[in-house]
Design a protein around this motif. Sequence first.
Motif, PDB file in Angstrom:
ATOM      1  N   ARG A 274      29.255 -31.903  24.875  1.00 62.99           N
ATOM      2  CA  ARG A 274      28.101 -31.150  24.911  1.00 62.99           C
ATOM      3  C   ARG A 274      27.987 -30.325  23.760  1.00 62.99           C
ATOM      4  O   ARG A 274      28.907 -29.437  23.337  1.00 62.99           O
ATOM      5  N   SER A 275      26.384 -29.503  23.378  1.00 65.40           N
ATOM      6  CA  SER A 275      26.453 -28.719  22.449  1.00 65.40           C
ATOM      7  C   SER A 275      25.286 -27.843  22.847  1.00 65.40           C
ATOM      8  O   SER A 275      24.663 -27.920  23.673  1.00 65.40           O
TER       9      SER A 275
ATOM     10  N   TYR B  38      22.665 -27.988  21.435  1.00 63.46           N
ATOM     11  CA  TYR B  38      21.440 -28.704  21.494  1.00 63.46           C
ATOM     12  C   TYR B  38      21.191 -28.909  22.876  1.00 63.46           C
ATOM     13  O   TYR B  38      20.014 -28.762  23.260  1.00 63.46           O
ATOM     14  N   ASP B  39      22.173 -29.374  23.615  1.00 62.82           N
ATOM     15  CA  ASP B  39      21.787 -29.541  25.054  1.00 62.82           C
ATOM     16  C   ASP B  39      21.493 -28.363  25.910  1.00 62.82           C
ATOM     17  O   ASP B  39      20.692 -28.413  26.831  1.00 62.82           O
TER      18      ASP B  39
ATOM     19  N   ASP C  11      17.579 -29.794  26.417  1.00 58.80           N
ATOM     20  CA  ASP C  11      17.813 -30.360  27.584  1.00 58.80           C
ATOM     21  C   ASP C  11      18.379 -29.391  28.931  1.00 58.80           C
ATOM     22  O   ASP C  11      18.282 -29.696  30.053  1.00 58.80           O
ATOM     23  N   GLN C  12      18.163 -28.280  28.498  1.00 54.09           N
ATOM     24  CA  GLN C  12      18.523 -27.170  29.580  1.00 54.09           C
ATOM     25  C   GLN C  12      19.815 -27.349  30.450  1.00 54.09           C
ATOM     26  O   GLN C  12      19.898 -27.162  31.633  1.00 54.09           O
ATOM     27  N   ALA C  13      20.654 -27.885  29.454  1.00 57.32           N
ATOM     28  CA  ALA C  13      22.246 -27.757  30.324  1.00 57.32           C
ATOM     29  C   ALA C  13      22.559 -26.598  30.642  1.00 57.32           C
ATOM     30  O   ALA C  13      22.166 -25.578  29.885  1.00 57.32           O
TER      31      ALA C  13
ATOM     32  N   ASP D 238      28.449 -26.216  31.581  1.00 56.91           N
ATOM     33  CA  ASP D 238      28.586 -27.780  31.084  1.00 56.91           C
ATOM     34  C   ASP D 238      28.625 -27.863  29.746  1.00 56.91           C
ATOM     35  O   ASP D 238      29.513 -28.941  29.184  1.00 56.91           O
ATOM     36  N   CYS D 239      28.344 -26.843  28.825  1.00 58.65           N
ATOM     37  CA  CYS D 239      28.384 -27.055  27.274  1.00 58.65           C
ATOM     38  C   CYS D 239      29.685 -26.311  26.734  1.00 58.65           C
ATOM     39  O   CYS D 239      30.155 -26.779  25.648  1.00 58.65           O
TER      40      CYS D 239
ATOM     41  N   ASP E 191      22.192 -32.845  15.841  1.00 61.38           N
ATOM     42  CA  ASP E 191      21.173 -32.998  16.723  1.00 61.38           C
ATOM     43  C   ASP E 191      20.489 -31.651  16.776  1.00 61.38           C
ATOM     44  O   ASP E 191      19.289 -31.782  16.806  1.00 61.38           O
TER      45      ASP E 191
END
Length: 258
Positions: free
Chosen positions: A57-58, A60-61, A65-67, A71-72, A89
Amino acid sequence: MIRVAIANQKGGVGKTTTAINIATAMAATGWKVLLIDLDPQGNASTGIGIATNERERSSYDLLVDQATVADCQQPTRIPNLDIIPATVDLSGAEIELVSVENRTDRLREALNGAIGHDICFIDCPPSLGLLTLNALCAANTLLVPLQCEFFALEGLSQLLQTVERVQQRFNAELGIVGVALTMFDRRNRLTDQVADDVRSCLGSLVFESVIPRNVRLSEAPSHGLPALVYDHTCAGSRAYMALARELITRLPEKRKAA
């Protein structure tokens, strides 16, 4: 969590080197540190030892993607230091976010719910685009690495104007914690002249600690290590430890006992 954006729209000023080593220095003094790599090149991620295939996860997420931060983020080999890495990305994030209503607040919203760290450093890309704007909107304060050369002074003026606009429109609380002089070469008279000019213009805003040109600082990223781990006795490492100590005295919120 204190949030410090490390930004300068001019490339090659030691921005990522500063982000990696100041984060490591703060972690070494007991702070729980989060480093966010917001540069699509991902140099901060590579320089701290996170290979491309290890970045599940990065940032970008986080932005697109609103992670969540939880999570990241992933741990590094440095105790007390976690990172949200960058992937290629991220280079498309600016285009994807253009049509989003709250495009300047994605990072701020993500960090508002984050817990578990005392301080967050955001390594920005060498531009004043939407990624850097997200960092400036999310940050409490800004640390500006400034290479000791003539053209760097012109870039600094543009950055200060951008900060003023961000303060007026998006983040009234954004301040500048300081300007760090980097790639300082005492053998070069121009270096001294630029440093004197910056100090005469900005006064106490310029950190006393100066980061020298140092071979070990340049070598460390190729080993996936901060210079403070690669060679903690070199001049560059000592300078970043001094800068970290100075930074702690300037932080805009309650300081952690280090």
